[in-house]
Design a protein around this motif. Structure first.
Motif, PDB file in Angstrom:
ATOM      1  N   GLY A  88      44.413 -39.578  38.261  1.00 31.59           N
ATOM      2  CA  GLY A  88      45.637 -40.110  39.091  1.00 31.59           C
ATOM      3  C   GLY A  88      45.663 -41.142  39.236  1.00 31.59           C
ATOM      4  O   GLY A  88      46.448 -41.601  39.700  1.00 31.59           O
ATOM      5  N   GLU A  89      44.545 -42.213  39.545  1.00 34.34           N
ATOM      6  CA  GLU A  89      44.716 -43.803  40.826  1.00 34.34           C
ATOM      7  C   GLU A  89      44.145 -45.023  39.456  1.00 34.34           C
ATOM      8  O   GLU A  89      43.775 -44.810  38.476  1.00 34.34           O
ATOM      9  N   LEU A  90      45.429 -45.733  39.738  1.00 35.86           N
ATOM     10  CA  LEU A  90      44.699 -47.108  38.451  1.00 35.86           C
ATOM     11  C   LEU A  90      44.249 -47.633  38.863  1.00 35.86           C
ATOM     12  O   LEU A  90      43.076 -47.690  40.495  1.00 35.86           O
ATOM     13  N   GLU A  91      42.841 -47.721  37.633  1.00 35.93           N
ATOM     14  CA  GLU A  91      41.942 -48.304  37.845  1.00 35.93           C
ATOM     15  C   GLU A  91      41.121 -49.737  37.504  1.00 35.93           C
ATOM     16  O   GLU A  91      40.956 -50.518  38.573  1.00 35.93           O
ATOM     17  N   GLU A  92      42.150 -49.711  36.495  1.00 33.12           N
ATOM     18  CA  GLU A  92      41.613 -51.106  35.980  1.00 33.12           C
ATOM     19  C   GLU A  92      43.106 -51.823  35.334  1.00 33.12           C
ATOM     20  O   GLU A  92      43.436 -50.976  34.079  1.00 33.12           O
ATOM     21  N   VAL A  93      43.771 -53.067  35.336  1.00 32.61           N
ATOM     22  CA  VAL A  93      44.648 -53.699  34.218  1.00 32.61           C
ATOM     23  C   VAL A  93      43.716 -54.441  33.881  1.00 32.61           C
ATOM     24  O   VAL A  93      43.220 -55.848  34.329  1.00 32.61           O
ATOM     25  N   GLU A  94      44.037 -54.555  31.740  1.00 33.43           N
ATOM     26  CA  GLU A  94      42.656 -55.950  32.170  1.00 33.43           C
ATOM     27  C   GLU A  94      43.734 -56.532  30.868  1.00 33.43           C
ATOM     28  O   GLU A  94      44.603 -55.671  29.770  1.00 33.43           O
ATOM     29  N   ARG A  95      44.033 -57.772  30.980  1.00 37.01           N
ATOM     30  CA  ARG A  95      44.710 -58.693  30.173  1.00 37.01           C
ATOM     31  C   ARG A  95      43.993 -59.959  29.606  1.00 37.01           C
ATOM     32  O   ARG A  95      43.492 -61.004  30.799  1.00 37.01           O
ATOM     33  N   GLU A  96      44.002 -60.126  28.348  1.00 36.25           N
ATOM     34  CA  GLU A  96      44.144 -60.707  27.857  1.00 36.25           C
ATOM     35  C   GLU A  96      44.412 -62.021  26.916  1.00 36.25           C
ATOM     36  O   GLU A  96      45.120 -62.187  25.804  1.00 36.25           O
ATOM     37  N   GLU A  97      44.103 -63.404  27.151  1.00 37.26           N
ATOM     38  CA  GLU A  97      45.318 -64.493  26.160  1.00 37.26           C
ATOM     39  C   GLU A  97      44.019 -65.811  25.165  1.00 37.26           C
ATOM     40  O   GLU A  97      43.260 -66.269  26.487  1.00 37.26           O
ATOM     41  N   SER A  98      44.064 -65.638  23.699  1.00 40.65           N
ATOM     42  CA  SER A  98      42.864 -66.389  24.051  1.00 40.65           C
ATOM     43  C   SER A  98      43.875 -67.346  21.963  1.00 40.65           C
ATOM     44  O   SER A  98      44.432 -66.279  21.221  1.00 40.65           O
ATOM     45  N   ARG A  99      42.927 -68.502  22.658  1.00 39.56           N
ATOM     46  CA  ARG A  99      43.182 -69.256  20.839  1.00 39.56           C
ATOM     47  C   ARG A  99      42.086 -70.085  20.889  1.00 39.56           C
ATOM     48  O   ARG A  99      41.749 -70.955  21.831  1.00 39.56           O
ATOM     49  N   ASP A 100      41.806 -69.985  19.153  1.00 41.33           N
ATOM     50  CA  ASP A 100      40.248 -70.676  18.522  1.00 41.33           C
ATOM     51  C   ASP A 100      40.489 -70.852  17.780  1.00 41.33           C
ATOM     52  O   ASP A 100      41.878 -70.708  16.498  1.00 41.33           O
ATOM     53  N   VAL A 101      40.025 -71.624  17.350  1.00 35.23           N
ATOM     54  CA  VAL A 101      40.137 -72.152  15.580  1.00 35.23           C
ATOM     55  C   VAL A 101      38.791 -72.625  15.828  1.00 35.23           C
ATOM     56  O   VAL A 101      37.335 -72.503  16.748  1.00 35.23           O
ATOM     57  N   GLY A 102      38.133 -72.604  14.006  1.00 33.12           N
ATOM     58  CA  GLY A 102      36.749 -72.308  13.858  1.00 33.12           C
ATOM     59  C   GLY A 102      37.036 -73.021  13.066  1.00 33.12           C
ATOM     60  O   GLY A 102      37.866 -73.441  11.734  1.00 33.12           O
ATOM     61  N   LEU A 103      35.609 -73.821  12.172  1.00 38.32           N
ATOM     62  CA  LEU A 103      35.458 -74.582  11.156  1.00 38.32           C
ATOM     63  C   LEU A 103      34.588 -74.232  10.775  1.00 38.32           C
ATOM     64  O   LEU A 103      33.273 -74.190  11.098  1.00 38.32           O
ATOM     65  N   ARG A 104      33.989 -74.415   8.362  1.00 36.49           N
ATOM     66  CA  ARG A 104      33.165 -74.111   8.205  1.00 36.49           C
ATOM     67  C   ARG A 104      33.128 -75.345   7.577  1.00 36.49           C
ATOM     68  O   ARG A 104      34.188 -75.373   6.946  1.00 36.49           O
ATOM     69  N   VAL A 105      31.778 -76.107   7.483  1.00 35.00           N
ATOM     70  CA  VAL A 105      31.357 -76.998   7.061  1.00 35.00           C
ATOM     71  C   VAL A 105      30.320 -77.225   5.684  1.00 35.00           C
ATOM     72  O   VAL A 105      30.149 -76.575   5.668  1.00 35.00           O
TER      73      VAL A 105
END
Length: 443
Positions: free
Chosen positions: A38-55
Motif C-alpha cells: 500500500g505504499e509507493l515504492e519506486e517511480v522511474e522515468r527514462e528518456e533516451s536518444r541514441d544513434v547507431g552506425l554500422r559501416v
C-alpha cells in the motif's frame, strides 16, 4: 533525428572511407511506478536518444553507438566506426541487406502506437488497485508489490542500399505478485499483462486477483515419487517448451552446426495437424513490424506446417553463410551484430480444452511453473525444474513441487498434443500442451 540527418550520417561515413553503411536512430520514453504493501515504492522515468552506425570497409565491419547526436558527436562516431572497421577481421558473410530484399513503403499501419501518455498518478493508482486486489484474496498473507508502466519508442533505420523505415510503438503494462502462507510454507503467485494500447489492458483488479489466486492455489504442496507419466504444460507457460525450437532453427545455429534440428528441414517434426505460425502483421501485436532490423521485408509464414519444419530463421549474415536468403528475422540493438528473433508466434489450437487434455491423460502432472531449464543444443536433451498439480482420473489432487521433468525434445515434439485453450497474451502464445509420457524426477 529526422531521416535527412541519418542520410547525412551515411554520406559522411562514405566520405570517411566506408564502402557501405546503415544508421539507426532510437528514441525511448518510459515511466513505471511500483507500490508495496500500500505504499509507493519506486517511480522511474527514462528518456533516451541514441544513434547507431554500422559501416563496412571491404569485408570488414564495425558497429558503434552513442547518445551525443550533435554534429560534433556524430562526426566522432563516424570516425571511430570507420577506424574500427579497418582493424576488424574480415568476415565474408557480413553485409547489408541487398536492395532486392528490402521492404518498400508505404508500410502497412499495424496500429502499434497509442499516443496516450499516463501520468505518474494514474500509474500509481493502477499499481495500487492491482496490489490491493491481490492482497484481498483469502489466504494471501503478504505482497511482492504491484506495478504499472508506460513506454513509447521510435526506431528509424536508413541504409546506403536505399532503405528507409520508421517503426513507432507504445507499451502499457500492469502486474502484481502475491505471497500466500507463512514461513517455510510460503508460496508466490504473479500475474502481468502488456499491450500496445492502454484500452487493451485487463483491469488492474483482475490482474491482482489472479496473482492472489495463483499464490493460494500453490499452498501445501507435496512431493512426488519419481515416475514416468503424462505431462501437461499449462497455456500460460507452454511456449517455454517451444523456445528451444526457435533457437534450434535460427540461421546462426544452423550455420555453426550446433542445432539438434540441423538435418531436419522439410521433415516431420511434430504430429500432423500441428502448425506454428509467425505473423509480423498482427494489429497491435507485441512482435509486429513491417520490416526487420536490417530493413528486410517481413512475411507471415508457418514455421511448422502440418507438423513439417518449413524454414530456418535467417538474417543477412546467416543466409549468406547458408547460401539462402534472409527470412526477415534479423534482430539487433544499436550496437553489435544482428541476431535473429521471431515476430508474433502462435501455436494453433487443437480441439480439447485443459479439462479434456487431463481427461485424456487420466493420471499425470499439470505444470504451472518452470525454472532452471537445461538444454544440450546438439542433441535436444532437455530438463527443467517445475511445480504444478498432480491429477488422477482427470481431476486435480492438489499442488506438487520440487520436480524435474526431462526428455529429448525431438521425441517430445513428435508426441506433443495442443489443447484448445489458446489465449493471445504476448508475442508468443500457445494453448496447453500434452506430452503422453515424460520422466518425472521427484523425491
Amino acid at each position: 533525428m529526422d531521416e535527412n540527418l541519418l542520410h547525412d550520417v551515411l554520406a559522411a561515413a562514405r566520405t570517411a572511407g566506408a564502402d557501405a553503411a546503415e544508421a539507426v536512430f532510437a528514441q525511448r520514453q518510459s515511466l513505471s511506478v511500483s507500490v508495496r504493501l500500500g505504499e509507493l515504492e519506486e517511480v522511474e522515468r527514462e528518456e533516451s536518444r541514441d544513434v547507431g552506425l554500422r559501416v563496412f570497409v571491404g569485408q570488414r565491419s564495425a558497429t558503434v553507438s552513442g547518445s551525443d547526436i550533435s554534429a560534433e558527436g556524430r562526426a566522432k562516431l563516424i570516425d571511430r566506426a570507420v577506424a574500427m572497421a579497418r582493424l576488424a577481421p574480415e568476415d565474408p558473410y557480413a553485409a547489408l541487406a541487398p536492395a532486392e530484399r528490402l521492404a518498400r513503403g508505404p508500410f502497412r499501419d499495424l496500429d502499434l502506437y497509442d499516443p496516450t501518455e499516463p501520468s505518474a498518478e494514474t500509474l500509481e493508482a493502477q499499481a495500487r488497485e492491482a496490489e490491493a486486489a491481490a492482497r484481498g484474496v483469502e489466504g494471501v498473507t503478504n505482497s511482492d508489490g504491484g506495478s504499472s508502466s508506460w513506454s513509447a519508442s521510435t526506431w528509424r533505420l536508413v541504409t546506403s542500399e536505399g532503405f528507409s523505415g520508421l517503426h513507432q510503438a507504445s507499451g502499457f503494462g500492469v502486474s502484481a505478485s502475491a505471497i500466500a502462507g507463512e514461513g517455510a510454507g510460503m508460496e508466490r503467485g504473479g500475474e502481468g499483462r502488456s499491450t500496445r494500447h492502454a484500452a487493451d489492458l485487463p483491469s488492474p483488479h483482475s490482474i491482482g486477483a489472479k496473482a492472489g489466486e495463483l499464490a493460494v492455489a500453490k499452498l501445501n504442496p507435496r512431493k512426488l515419487d519419481s515416475t514416468t507419466a503424462p505431462v501437461i504444460f499449462e497455456n500460460r507457460l507452454a511456449m517455454s517448451l517451444l523456445s528451444p525450437l526457435i533457437g534450434a532453427i535460427s540461421g546462426p545455429s544452423i550455420a555453426r552446426g550446433t542445432s539438434f534440428l540441423k538435418d531436419r528441414l522439410g521433415q516431420q517434426i511434430f504430429a500432423k495437424g500441428v502448425t506454428l505460425l509467425d505473423d509480423p502483421f498482427r494489429p497491435r501485436g507485441l512482435g509486429s513490424a513491417p520490416f526487420d532490423d536490417e530493413g528486410v521485408a517481413c512475411e507471415a509464414r508457418a514455421l511448422i506446417d502440418d507438423g513439417v519444419l518449413t524454414t530456418w530463421l535467417m538474417n543477412v549474415s546467416s543466409a549468406k553463410q547458408l547460401g539462402l536468403e534472409s527470412t526477415g528475422h534479423a534482430s539487433r540493438g544499436l550496437a553489435g551484430p544482428s541476431g535473429v528473433s521471431t515476430h508474433n508466434l502462435t501455436l494453433q489450437p487443437g480441439d480439447r480444452d485443459l479439462a479434456g487434455l487431463m481427461a485424456d491423460a487420466g493420471t499425470g502432472l499439470l505444470v504451472t511453473s518452470m525454472f532452471g531449464p537445461s538444454l544440450n543444443g546438439n542433441t535436444g536433451d532437455w530438463s527443467v525444474g517445475c511445480s504444478g498439480f498432480w491429477f488422477e482420473n482427470g481431476v486435480s489432487t492438489g499442488p506438487v513441487t520440487e520436480i524435474t521433468v526431462a526428455g529429448n525434445l525431438i521425441d517430445i515434439y513428435a508426441r506433443l498434443v495442443p489443447g484448445s485453450d489458446l489465449e493471445l497474451r504476448g508475442a508468443s502464445n500457445s494453448p496447453s500442451l500434452l506430452v503422453d509420457a515424460l520422466a518425472i524426477a521427484g523425491k
